[in-house]
Design an enzyme around this catalytic site. Sequence first.
Site, mmCIF file in Angstrom:
data_model
loop_
_atom_site.group_PDB
_atom_site.id
_atom_site.type_symbol
_atom_site.label_atom_id
_atom_site.label_comp_id
_atom_site.label_asym_id
_atom_site.label_seq_id
_atom_site.Cartn_x
_atom_site.Cartn_y
_atom_site.Cartn_z
ATOM 1 N N GLU A 184 0.830 -1.142 -0.040
ATOM 2 C CA GLU A 184 0.021 0.038 -0.043
ATOM 3 C C GLU A 184 0.817 1.287 0.065
ATOM 4 O O GLU A 184 1.517 1.358 0.967
ATOM 5 C CB GLU A 184 -1.019 0.231 1.164
ATOM 6 N N ASP B 132 -5.620 3.165 -1.463
ATOM 7 C CA ASP B 132 -6.547 3.862 -0.641
ATOM 8 C C ASP B 132 -6.893 5.200 -1.136
ATOM 9 O O ASP B 132 -5.955 5.931 -1.323
ATOM 10 C CB ASP B 132 -5.731 3.885 0.657
ATOM 11 N N GLN C 231 -9.792 1.180 -0.640
ATOM 12 C CA GLN C 231 -10.294 1.909 0.710
ATOM 13 C C GLN C 231 -10.645 3.033 0.560
ATOM 14 O O GLN C 231 -9.958 3.946 -0.546
ATOM 15 C CB GLN C 231 -8.947 1.678 1.759
ATOM 16 N N GLU D 263 -12.244 2.663 5.896
ATOM 17 C CA GLU D 263 -10.986 2.686 6.700
ATOM 18 C C GLU D 263 -10.880 4.193 7.285
ATOM 19 O O GLU D 263 -10.095 4.908 6.908
ATOM 20 C CB GLU D 263 -9.499 2.294 6.210
#
Length: 256
Positions: A141, A176, A202, A238
């Site tokens: 990530e 994300d 996310q 998240e």
Amino acid sequence: MSDLRFSANLGFLWTDRSLPDAVRAAKVAGFEAVELHWPYETDTAQLKAALAETGLPVLGVNTLRGDVAAGEFGLAAVPGREEEARRYFERALGYAEAIGVANIHVMAGKSEGTAARQCFIDHLRWARDLAAPKGVGILIEPLNLRDVPGYFLTDCAAAADIVADCGGSGIRIMFDCYHMQIMGGDIVSRFQRFRDVIGHVQFAAVPDRTEPDHGELDHAWLLPELLRAGWHGFFGAEYKPRGKTDIGLNWMTQFR
């Protein structure tokens, strides 16, 4: 919008409850999956029972960060810490096997340079080869440097290059939207560019990382756009609730 499927990240949501009870709360709230940060102190039998009761899949866990008090944020790309990084991954894999986790997010850590990159690649290849026979995937990530100064992986293009250098199979990018917005925006175009190597998505409000009902990103528009761009998986919530988790869930009804 009915195709939007949401996963509750229990590293941030319902943290006032035990992890098994947080799983149950996610089910009641309408989430269709869960994901975890560092669940390793929770008894696997109790957690597995809650997962069986609710029928929720676990999309991922993180490898341990290291010495949190010293600011460490993973070790996989930190030369000289290879033995510890491998122990952390083996612990994550054992836990993943025990409760049935789809992916392990391998945390790179704070480092830079070619030696760090090679260290990360070597670790990822080893981890992938260990996890693949067990049906567990690997995620990496890119994180933003505002929240995690000095983190090794901050860019989707760099992450895609690492996936390619690892041979591609079994390793994917955790995309994300919160981190992507802070590190340059243009989220839909970047998603389209790297779609083939993205393994999870996310989201959270930017810049405060709370409920996705305000801020720089219009998630009610963005998430369906990612569906149209070819995403067929879950969207991981998240974010850090402004108050009690249950009070701030109106966004889920609005987005659907």
